[in-house]
Write an enzyme that holds these catalytic residues in place. Structure first.
Site, PDB file in Angstrom:
ATOM      1  CB  SER A  18      -0.894  -0.007   1.252  1.00  0.00           C
ATOM      2  OG  SER A  18      -1.661   1.161   1.316  1.00  0.00           O
ATOM      3  CG  ASN A 124      -2.932   1.323   7.335  1.00  0.00           C
ATOM      4  OD1 ASN A 124      -2.286   0.824   8.249  1.00  0.00           O
ATOM      5  ND2 ASN A 124      -2.531   2.404   6.692  1.00  0.00           N
ATOM      6  CB  SER A 127      -0.952   4.419   9.721  1.00  0.00           C
ATOM      7  OG  SER A 127      -0.813   4.717   8.386  1.00  0.00           O
ATOM      8  CE  LYS A 164       1.048  -2.422   5.547  1.00  0.00           C
ATOM      9  NZ  LYS A 164       1.183  -1.518   4.397  1.00  0.00           N
ATOM     10  N   GLY A 207      11.967  -0.022   4.302  1.00  0.00           N
ATOM     11  CA  GLY A 207      13.116  -0.375   3.475  1.00  0.00           C
ATOM     12  C   GLY A 207      14.010  -1.412   4.145  1.00  0.00           C
ATOM     13  N   GLY A 234       8.128  -5.790   4.478  1.00  0.00           N
ATOM     14  CA  GLY A 234       9.136  -4.985   5.181  1.00  0.00           C
ATOM     15  C   GLY A 234      10.505  -5.183   4.565  1.00  0.00           C
ATOM     16  N   GLY A 235      10.913  -4.246   3.735  1.00  0.00           N
ATOM     17  CA  GLY A 235      12.288  -4.244   3.226  1.00  0.00           C
ATOM     18  C   GLY A 235      12.578  -5.249   2.131  1.00  0.00           C
ATOM     19  CB  THR A 257      10.913   1.063   0.585  1.00  0.00           C
ATOM     20  OG1 THR A 257      10.076   1.525   1.652  1.00  0.00           O
ATOM     21  CG2 THR A 257      12.078   2.017   0.421  1.00  0.00           C
TER      22      THR A 257
END
Ligand SMILES: Cc1cc2nc3c(=O)[nH]c(=O)nc-3n(C[C@H](O)[C@H](O)[C@H](O)COP(=O)(O)O)c2cc1C
EC number: 1.3.-.-
Length: 281
Positions: A18, A124, A127, A164, A207, A234-235, A257
């Site tokens: 997202s 979500n 956040s 999430k 990232g 995540g990353g 990212t």
């Protein structure tokens, strides 16, 4: 060989996370959206949101800090123009939502549940700047579960709900269990980690910096909930990253990212992992 993510069928296990693929129009200049397992939209709220002050995104070593403030056009314009063009491009569309009240979440679910082309809804609940952004404070798993239950009640039977949750190692298992019990078909683990912009504004860190933490969270959730449908996030930036999340028990992965550096990342991973599954299958 398709993937079953709690009732959401995906052609491959790679999704766009997202907020990281624009509205799909930007990404479509580089890739065919139908190649992706799914495209998760930026988080959509009932009313339009202008987002936070600039700068909103800064590079840090091994990652990004961002405070976008859930900028989005609001539900009506989304349904009128963004959703149809995503569907037209053949994307499997998962709509991410957030609200300021339980009533708003219910309204979003009611309207999206009737919208043609919505394959699933992602709530979500994580956040990192949610409270500063004014959306409902769901940091307590109990509150997150109330939101999931409200959304689940309004969605048509058979339209999967993805929840999430925060990649917070201390509470991620409790969060995952609670939202699954409240009606989520799958749990997305997780989101950007709470961080700060240099001027102190609440922000998220994403990232490569957060990859090992997200991976650990996926491992813990898989160990505790062997039957859960889990999406790792995540990353993730390359095939080896994606494979390590899948090996840790994720059913699918989301790429965020990395797309800001190379918009073809998710489609390349989708192709690599599709081929892989076909060979194995
Ligand atoms: C610029 C930017 C905007 C984002 N917007 C959203 C959003 O609207 N909703 C959401 O649930 N996550 C949002 N995220 C979080 C990502 O979806 C993802 O969960 C997180 O960045 C961790 O994955 P990554 O390290 O691959 O980016 C955003 C991330 C970035 C970098």
């Amino acid at each position: 060989m398709s993937i079953d993510l709690g009732g959401l069928t995906l052609a491959n296990p790679v999704m766009v996370a997202s907020g990281c693929g624009g509205t799909g129009r930007e990404l479509a200049a580089y890739v065919d959206l139908h190649e992706l397992g799914a495209f998760v939209t930026r988080t959509i709220t009932l009313n339009p949101r202008a987002g936070g002050p600039v700068p909103r995104i800064l590079e840090t070593p091994s990652g990004l800090v961002h405070a976008v403030g859930l900028q989005n056009p609001g539900l009506e314009p989304f349904l009128a123009s963004e959703l149809p063009q995503l569907v037209q491009q053949g994307a499997r569309v998962v709509v991410s939502i957030a609200g300021t009240t339980l009533g708003e979440y219910a309204e979003l679910a009611r309207r999206l549940g009737r919208a043609p082309g919505v394959a699933a809804v992602e709530v979500n609940l994580s956040s990192p700047d949610a409270v500063a952004s004014g959306v409902l404070d769901v940091r307590e798993p109990f509150h997150a579960a109330n939101v999931v239950a409200a959304v689940h009640r309004e969605l048509p039977r058979g339209l999967p709900l993805l929840a999430k949750v925060r990649p917070d190692l201390i509470r991620v298992v409790e969060s995952a269990r609670t939202v699954l019990e409240a009606g989520a078909a799958a749990v997305v683990v997780g989101n950007a980690l709470p961080a700060a912009m240099p001027d102190g504004r609440p922000a998220g860190l994403s990232g490569p910096a957060i990859r090992p933490l997200a991976l650990r969270c996926v491992t813990e959730v898989r160990d505790a909930l062997p039957d859960a449908a889990i999406v790792g996030c995540g990353g993730i930036a390359d095939e080896a990253d994606a494979r390590s999340f899948l090996a840790a028990g994720a059913t699918a992965v989301q790429v965020g990212t990395a797309l800001l550096h190379d918009p073809t990342t998710a489609a390349r991973l989708a192709r690599a992992l599709t081929t892989d599954r076909e060979v194995i299958g």
